[in-house]
Design a protein around this motif. Structure first.
Motif, PDB file in Angstrom:
ATOM      1  N   ILE A 120      23.234  16.122   8.429  1.00  0.00           N
ATOM      2  CA  ILE A 120      21.810  16.272   8.719  1.00  0.00           C
ATOM      3  C   ILE A 120      21.081  16.830   7.495  1.00  0.00           C
ATOM      4  CG2 ILE A 120      20.105  17.495  10.143  1.00  0.00           C
ATOM      5  CD1 ILE A 120      21.610  15.296  11.653  1.00  0.00           C
ATOM      6  N   GLY A 121      21.697  17.806   6.848  1.00  0.00           N
ATOM      7  CA  GLY A 121      21.084  18.445   5.693  1.00  0.00           C
ATOM      8  C   GLY A 121      20.877  17.522   4.511  1.00  0.00           C
ATOM      9  N   SER A 122      21.642  16.432   4.450  1.00  0.00           N
ATOM     10  CA  SER A 122      21.525  15.508   3.323  1.00  0.00           C
ATOM     11  C   SER A 122      20.444  14.451   3.549  1.00  0.00           C
ATOM     12  CB  SER A 122      22.871  14.817   3.068  1.00  0.00           C
ATOM     13  OG  SER A 122      23.186  13.944   4.129  1.00  0.00           O
ATOM     14  N   LEU A 123      19.833  14.451   4.724  1.00  0.00           N
ATOM     15  CA  LEU A 123      18.806  13.458   5.052  1.00  0.00           C
ATOM     16  C   LEU A 123      17.410  14.002   4.781  1.00  0.00           C
ATOM     17  CD1 LEU A 123      20.301  12.285   8.454  1.00  0.00           C
ATOM     18  CD2 LEU A 123      20.420  11.071   6.277  1.00  0.00           C
ATOM     19  N   PRO A 124      16.505  13.141   4.321  1.00  0.00           N
ATOM     20  CA  PRO A 124      15.136  13.602   4.087  1.00  0.00           C
ATOM     21  C   PRO A 124      14.383  13.812   5.401  1.00  0.00           C
ATOM     22  CG  PRO A 124      15.334  11.264   3.564  1.00  0.00           C
ATOM     23  CD  PRO A 124      16.711  11.755   3.906  1.00  0.00           C
ATOM     24  N   ALA A 125      13.465  14.786   5.391  1.00  0.00           N
ATOM     25  CA  ALA A 125      12.615  15.026   6.553  1.00  0.00           C
ATOM     26  C   ALA A 125      11.870  13.741   6.897  1.00  0.00           C
ATOM     27  CB  ALA A 125      11.635  16.151   6.261  1.00  0.00           C
ATOM     28  N   GLY A 126      11.711  13.485   8.182  1.00  0.00           N
ATOM     29  CA  GLY A 126      11.034  12.278   8.636  1.00  0.00           C
ATOM     30  C   GLY A 126      11.967  11.109   8.879  1.00  0.00           C
ATOM     31  N   SER A 127      13.245  11.277   8.543  1.00  0.00           N
ATOM     32  CA  SER A 127      14.225  10.205   8.754  1.00  0.00           C
ATOM     33  C   SER A 127      14.482   9.972  10.231  1.00  0.00           C
ATOM     34  CB  SER A 127      15.574  10.573   8.115  1.00  0.00           C
ATOM     35  OG  SER A 127      15.480  10.700   6.741  1.00  0.00           O
TER      36      SER A 127
END
Length: 85
Positions: A47-54
């Protein structure tokens, strides 16, 4: 749960991305975007590796049945509480 991988959801905040997606306490998160989740630490890393809004495709185990849901990540904060520090 009969599986050797996954992250158990211990709580879901009202109004959170997880709540809006339909995740519930007791769900076992098996996959994020098609990739197996080994444990709660692995879930946080994914989760932490994904950009916000994904948009996140989540495969869960609930009541002995697998289910696929989609959540929209508001920020890089944890999607759900999995009970690990």
């Amino acid at each position: 749960y009969g599986t050797r991988y996954g992250a158990l959801v211990t709580s879901v905040q009202d109004g959170s991305a997880a709540d809006k997606a339909g995740l519930k306490r007791g769900d076992l998160i098996l996959k994020i975007n098609g990739k197996k989740v080994k444990d709660s630490s692995d879930l946080k890393n994914k989760i932490g590796s994904l950009p916000a809004g994904s948009n996140i495709d989540i495969e869960i185990l609930r009541n002995k049945k697998t289910k696929k849901i989609v959540a929209k990540l508001k920020s890089t904060q944890a999607l759900v509480d999995t009970g690990s520090g």
